[in-house]
Motif scaffolding. Sequence first.
Motif, short mmCIF file in Angstrom:
data_model
loop_
_atom_site.label_atom_id
_atom_site.label_comp_id
_atom_site.label_asym_id
_atom_site.label_seq_id
_atom_site.Cartn_x
_atom_site.Cartn_y
_atom_site.Cartn_z
N LEU A 105 0.43 -1.43 -0.09
CA LEU A 105 0.07 -0.32 0.17
C LEU A 105 0.66 1.09 -0.19
O LEU A 105 0.63 2.63 -0.90
N PHE A 106 2.19 0.92 0.41
CA PHE A 106 2.78 2.17 0.59
C PHE A 106 3.26 2.20 -1.33
O PHE A 106 3.94 3.70 -1.61
N VAL A 107 3.83 1.51 -1.37
CA VAL A 107 4.11 1.32 -3.64
C VAL A 107 3.02 2.51 -3.89
O VAL A 107 2.64 3.40 -4.61
N LEU A 108 1.65 1.52 -3.09
CA LEU A 108 0.56 2.27 -4.55
C LEU A 108 0.28 3.99 -3.99
O LEU A 108 -0.05 4.48 -4.61
N GLY A 109 0.16 4.41 -2.43
CA GLY A 109 0.65 5.63 -2.47
C GLY A 109 1.65 6.29 -2.91
O GLY A 109 0.76 7.75 -3.77
N THR A 110 2.87 5.97 -3.27
CA THR A 110 3.58 6.04 -4.10
C THR A 110 3.47 6.62 -5.17
O THR A 110 3.80 7.59 -5.76
N ASP A 111 2.72 5.90 -5.62
CA ASP A 111 2.69 5.18 -7.50
C ASP A 111 1.54 6.45 -7.71
O ASP A 111 1.28 7.29 -8.65
#
Length: 227
Positions: A99-105
Amino acid sequence: MKIYTKTGDGGTTTLFGGKRVDKNSARIEAYGCVDELNSLIGVVIAQIKESSLRVPIRSERSNQLNQDRHDLVKLDLAMTIKNNWKNIVKKFLRIQGELFVLGTDLATPTDVRVSTSLKLRGASKIPRVTRTFVTRLEKEIDFFDKLLPALKSFILPGGSKTGSKLHFARTIARRAERRIVDLSNTEKINQNSLVYINRLSDWLFVLARYVNQLEKVKEVPWKGRGR
């Protein structure tokens, strides 16, 4: 690093890449919902650690050399249950990272590239959601679903405290999905992010059911209108 910068006091924030936008813009709404979901999963992890991981792994007679077969069965069952919870926590921690990756994306417009300064600090590329994230969720959905009774009707969201929170997390995932759709209608996004959040809501539904099964809480079927 200071916690507050005061740069957002006027209601704007900076996206990765330098562009400033209003804090209620479609992009901020999208990754804000993802952040909310991630925080709730953190609550779920804490609750599991405080309760379910405290399953006793010793019987009252475990310190006796002449422990009988019944005690050994109880010990083996307790260890199995404890390992199941540890495995679930491990998966939730992985989801938090994703979800951190998704947020960054979502916080990074698709045309942004890694700057020279970031490359010097070891960042070779911007984290993006990949198809691998999705296929892993699908495999886990299929695995846990096989351990559950087949659904014959809609079920009411609820169950144990942990199971109920996972149903709640599913609804936040659906809200995040709607916000990402809103964003995709006005800006180009990584389509994997939309597929991922859609599949994650299904994953959370299956995990809610599995957790309720582990905690021996029966599902309540929806009986339909007027019944």
